[in-house]
Design an enzyme around this catalytic site. Structure first.
Site, PDB file in Angstrom:
ATOM      1  N   ALA A 196       0.826  -1.216   0.000  1.00  0.00           N
ATOM      2  CA  ALA A 196       0.000   0.000   0.000  1.00  0.00           C
ATOM      3  C   ALA A 196       0.856   1.260   0.000  1.00  0.00           C
ATOM      4  O   ALA A 196       1.890   1.308   0.661  1.00  0.00           O
ATOM      5  CB  ALA A 196      -0.899   0.007   1.225  1.00  0.00           C
TER       6      ALA A 196
ATOM      7  N   HIS B 163       4.029 -24.219  46.060  1.00  0.00           N
ATOM      8  CA  HIS B 163       5.344 -24.801  46.344  1.00  0.00           C
ATOM      9  C   HIS B 163       5.423 -26.186  45.729  1.00  0.00           C
ATOM     10  O   HIS B 163       4.451 -26.926  45.804  1.00  0.00           O
ATOM     11  CB  HIS B 163       5.541 -24.894  47.863  1.00  0.00           C
ATOM     12  CG  HIS B 163       6.861 -25.494  48.238  1.00  0.00           C
ATOM     13  ND1 HIS B 163       8.049 -24.813  48.095  1.00  0.00           N
ATOM     14  CD2 HIS B 163       7.178 -26.729  48.734  1.00  0.00           C
ATOM     15  CE1 HIS B 163       9.048 -25.585  48.498  1.00  0.00           C
ATOM     16  NE2 HIS B 163       8.546 -26.763  48.883  1.00  0.00           N
TER      17      HIS B 163
ATOM     18  N   ASP C 139       6.309  -1.000  16.130  1.00  0.00           N
ATOM     19  CA  ASP C 139       7.705  -0.577  15.931  1.00  0.00           C
ATOM     20  C   ASP C 139       7.811   0.757  15.193  1.00  0.00           C
ATOM     21  O   ASP C 139       8.728   1.533  15.435  1.00  0.00           O
ATOM     22  CB  ASP C 139       8.477  -1.633  15.113  1.00  0.00           C
ATOM     23  CG  ASP C 139       8.757  -2.893  15.914  1.00  0.00           C
ATOM     24  OD1 ASP C 139       8.226  -3.017  17.040  1.00  0.00           O
ATOM     25  OD2 ASP C 139       9.490  -3.763  15.408  1.00  0.00           O
TER      26      ASP C 139
ATOM     27  N   GLY D 270      20.463  -3.914  15.751  1.00  0.00           N
ATOM     28  CA  GLY D 270      19.274  -3.102  15.974  1.00  0.00           C
ATOM     29  C   GLY D 270      18.357  -3.075  14.753  1.00  0.00           C
ATOM     30  O   GLY D 270      18.678  -3.659  13.718  1.00  0.00           O
TER      31      GLY D 270
HETATM   32  P1  NAD Z   1      19.464  -4.517  20.144  1.00  0.00           P
HETATM   33  O1  NAD Z   1      19.319  -3.051  20.162  1.00  0.00           O
HETATM   34  O2  NAD Z   1      18.818  -5.348  21.179  1.00  0.00           O
HETATM   35  O3  NAD Z   1      21.030  -4.878  20.217  1.00  0.00           O
HETATM   36  C1  NAD Z   1      21.957  -4.414  19.295  1.00  0.00           C
HETATM   37  C2  NAD Z   1      23.332  -4.494  19.940  1.00  0.00           C
HETATM   38  O4  NAD Z   1      24.295  -4.265  18.940  1.00  0.00           O
HETATM   39  C3  NAD Z   1      23.554  -3.446  21.023  1.00  0.00           C
HETATM   40  O5  NAD Z   1      24.056  -4.093  22.166  1.00  0.00           O
HETATM   41  C4  NAD Z   1      24.566  -2.491  20.396  1.00  0.00           C
HETATM   42  O6  NAD Z   1      25.425  -1.901  21.341  1.00  0.00           O
HETATM   43  C5  NAD Z   1      25.322  -3.422  19.453  1.00  0.00           C
HETATM   44  N1  NAD Z   1      25.940  -2.789  18.300  1.00  0.00           N
HETATM   45  C6  NAD Z   1      25.456  -1.804  17.510  1.00  0.00           C
HETATM   46  N2  NAD Z   1      26.319  -1.529  16.505  1.00  0.00           N
HETATM   47  C7  NAD Z   1      27.361  -2.374  16.647  1.00  0.00           C
HETATM   48  C8  NAD Z   1      28.579  -2.585  15.934  1.00  0.00           C
HETATM   49  N3  NAD Z   1      28.857  -1.874  14.831  1.00  0.00           N
HETATM   50  N4  NAD Z   1      29.437  -3.531  16.380  1.00  0.00           N
HETATM   51  C9  NAD Z   1      29.150  -4.262  17.494  1.00  0.00           C
HETATM   52  N5  NAD Z   1      28.015  -4.096  18.206  1.00  0.00           N
HETATM   53  C10 NAD Z   1      27.136  -3.173  17.800  1.00  0.00           C
HETATM   54  O7  NAD Z   1      19.055  -4.957  18.672  1.00  0.00           O
HETATM   55  P2  NAD Z   1      18.729  -6.391  18.050  1.00  0.00           P
HETATM   56  O8  NAD Z   1      19.319  -7.468  18.866  1.00  0.00           O
HETATM   57  O9  NAD Z   1      19.124  -6.268  16.610  1.00  0.00           O
HETATM   58  O10 NAD Z   1      17.169  -6.455  18.156  1.00  0.00           O
HETATM   59  C11 NAD Z   1      16.375  -5.460  17.519  1.00  0.00           C
HETATM   60  C12 NAD Z   1      15.077  -5.252  18.228  1.00  0.00           C
HETATM   61  O11 NAD Z   1      14.262  -6.386  18.065  1.00  0.00           O
HETATM   62  C13 NAD Z   1      15.254  -5.022  19.716  1.00  0.00           C
HETATM   63  O12 NAD Z   1      15.213  -3.657  19.985  1.00  0.00           O
HETATM   64  C14 NAD Z   1      14.103  -5.739  20.314  1.00  0.00           C
HETATM   65  O13 NAD Z   1      13.148  -4.802  20.692  1.00  0.00           O
HETATM   66  C15 NAD Z   1      13.535  -6.629  19.235  1.00  0.00           C
HETATM   67  N6  NAD Z   1      13.670  -8.043  19.620  1.00  0.00           N
HETATM   68  C16 NAD Z   1      13.043  -8.476  20.731  1.00  0.00           C
HETATM   69  C17 NAD Z   1      13.160  -9.798  21.101  1.00  0.00           C
HETATM   70  C18 NAD Z   1      12.458 -10.274  22.329  1.00  0.00           C
HETATM   71  O14 NAD Z   1      11.533  -9.612  22.766  1.00  0.00           O
HETATM   72  N7  NAD Z   1      12.866 -11.373  22.914  1.00  0.00           N
HETATM   73  C19 NAD Z   1      13.929 -10.663  20.375  1.00  0.00           C
HETATM   74  C20 NAD Z   1      14.560 -10.186  19.245  1.00  0.00           C
HETATM   75  C21 NAD Z   1      14.407  -8.861  18.882  1.00  0.00           C
END
Ligand code: NAD
Length: 470
Positions: free
Chosen positions: A115, A443, A311, A270
């Site tokens: 869309a 428990h 998101d 991220g």
């Molecule tokens: P995240 O933000 O959790 O972690 C990204 C990590 O990468 C951070 O610790 C950051 O410091 C590091 N980082 C960034 N650039 C870097 C680089 N150039 N070199 C090394 N490290 C670097 O992001 P994600 O793990 O990609 O997850 C994305 C989103 O997806 C999260 O924000 C989360 O909300 C969601 N998610 C949630 C779940 C869950 O609820 N269990 C599971 C997976 C994803």
């Protein structure tokens, strides 16, 4: 001639379909548009659900090795990757098909296509084939989600994967580098470790899961250090090059560069909101400096009849937050007096052990200079944790010292993701430490650690002797 709908929901993830379903239940005629054949979004197709299916298998593999300590020895597991992949795909198909059925039962018009806004009240929809169609709408919910961020100049390829590629499980590489020690990196790192890869995690900050309370992360970090081949903190990836047998990676730490080869690399640094290619420039919808769509408490954008949830509408990027926002938007459209004002959005990292928290964290309290009392119960004192041979966990309550009110809960340990639900209820219902202490918990269960944390607050925990300082 263009068709019309009362409500159009763009994006059918857990945010979008929750919004459309509730809207239909409230008597609103709803249309969903998504590129996939069924509702589900990233969570069901390429995120939460397939990763949890694989983490379930990882847990089984891990426990089958641990069983040696309990007098049970299994021979090395034989992994049939095709069957494992098929099972994971079956789980996804069952879930997405099921949600598709629920949409049909509610008489929601589901359109598979892409869309784009023509203006504030009309969209064009491009299906896989045929000419684009026009759809006029009275209300719209934007629920287009997010996508993985790539490293600059290092595109995703055969050997450099994002979470989608890693979940496809094409093979089990001997050496696997995970860039990013966040949710995705640690969860998928856990899967590949248990399947037999030597996993290295590289994280640019000083700790895994930056921002999460250190005492909780510590519990996980100990296990990760044991199981993963290495964890490189304060380290950045500055270059990746195709090499003979995979990818040559250049790391930089404290100004020094080192090179290593890995068969495959997962980039999990991220995610960013999906706001491009939607024709938002043809509306008055505005973005904030981080690229999220600006919304008010009802999730209305600058165009009052266009809502945004999940998101695309801001952090935390979690499925359950999206679903709740979706339901708020649907009720607001139905004319109810509602707002999205949660006190506690739980977060769970589904590693081994799991980490979960909700409400105020200790780190946040310190940052905001809030006077709080932390009551912590170590799982070494829990009968249930000991029977599971998992006594490394911890449960803690963040409390208001004056009112005894539970402001936040943090848990690290097996099953933390399930246990945190009680914490959410406690925070949302403004429960006090006395409420938790007086609620009889079954428990022997791990849930008792919540009750005993409350007892710790009063210096009266049955199984953890820590008298209250006068
Ligand atoms: P995240 O933000 O959790 O972690 C990204 C990590 O990468 C951070 O610790 C950051 O410091 C590091 N980082 C960034 N650039 C870097 C680089 N150039 N070199 C090394 N490290 C670097 O992001 P994600 O793990 O990609 O997850 C994305 C989103 O997806 C999260 O924000 C989360 O909300 C969601 N998610 C949630 C779940 C869950 O609820 N269990 C599971 C997976 C994803």
């Amino acid at each position: 001639m263009s068709k019309t709908t009362q409500l159009v929901v763009i994006g059918a993830g857990p945010g979008g379909y929750a919004a459309a379903f509730l809207a239909a239940d409230l008597g609103i005629e709803a249309t969903i548009i998504d590129t996939e054949p069924n509702p589900g979004g990233v969570c069901l197709y390429r995120g939460c659900i397939p990763s949890k299916a694989l983490l379930h298998v990882a847990k089984l593999l891990s426990e089958s090795k641990e069983a040696k300590n309990w007098g049970i020895e299994f021979s090395e597991p034989k992994i049939n990757l095709n069957k494992l992949r098929q099972w994971k795909n079956d789980v996804v198909e069952k879930m997405t098909g099921g949600v598709g059925q629920l949409a049909k039962l509610r008489k929601i018009n589901y359109i598979q296509g892409r869309a784009t806004f023509l203006n504030s009240t009309a969209l064009t929809i491009q299906k896989e084939s045929g000419p684009a169609e026009e759809l006029k709408f009275q209300y719209c919910v934007l629920a287009t989600g997010s996508r993985p961020i790539s490293l600059p100049d290092l595109p995703i390829s055969e050997n450099i994967l994002n979470s989608t590629g890693a979940l496809e499980l094409k093979d089990i590489p001997k050496t696997f580098l995970v860039v990013g020690g966040g949710y995705i990196g640690l969860e998928l790192g856990t899967v590949y470790t248990e399947l037999g890869s030597q996993v290295t995690v590289v994280e640019m900050t000083a700790s895994l899961l930056p921002g999460v309370d250190r005492d909780l992360v510590q519990v996980l970090a100990k296990n990760v250090e044991k199981k993963f081949s290495s964890v490189l903190l304060n380290t950045k990836v500055v270059q990746m090059k195709e090499a003979k047998s995979g990818i040559e990676v250049t790391f930089e730490s404290a100004g020094k560069q080192t090179r290593r080869e890995f068969e495959k690399v997962l980039v999990a640094i991220g995610r960013k909101p999906n706001t491009t290619g939607l024709g938002l420039e043809n509306t008055k919808v505005e973005l904030d400096p981080k690229g999220f769509i600006k919304v008010n408490l009802q999730r209305q954008t600058k165009e009052p009849h266009i809502y945004a949830i999940g998101d695309v509408a801001g952090e935390p990027m979690l499925a359950h937050k999206a679903s709740h926002e979706g339901r708020v938007a649907a009720e607001a459209i139905a004319g109810h007096k509602v707002a999205f004002e949660p006190k506690a959005i739980p977060a769970v990292v589904f590693t081994d052990p799991e980490i979960a928290w909700c409400g105020l964290t200790e780190a946040q309290a310190q940052k905001e200079n809030k006077n709080v009392k932390v009551a912590k119960f170590p799982w070494g004192a829990s009968g249930r944790a000991t029977t599971l041979d998992r006594s490394e966990g911890v449960t803690k309550l963040i409390l208001d010292p004056e009112t005894e009110r539970v402001l936040g809960v943090g848990i690290a340990g097996v099953g933390a993701g399930e246990l945190i639900a009680e914490g959410v209820l406690a925070v949302e219902m403004a429960a006090s430490a006395t409420d938790l202490k007086l609620s009889i918990h079954p428990h022997p269960t791990l849930s008792e650690t919540m009750m005993e944390s409350a007892e710790v607050f009063f210096g009266q925990s049955t199984h953890f002797y820590r008298p209250k300082k006068s």
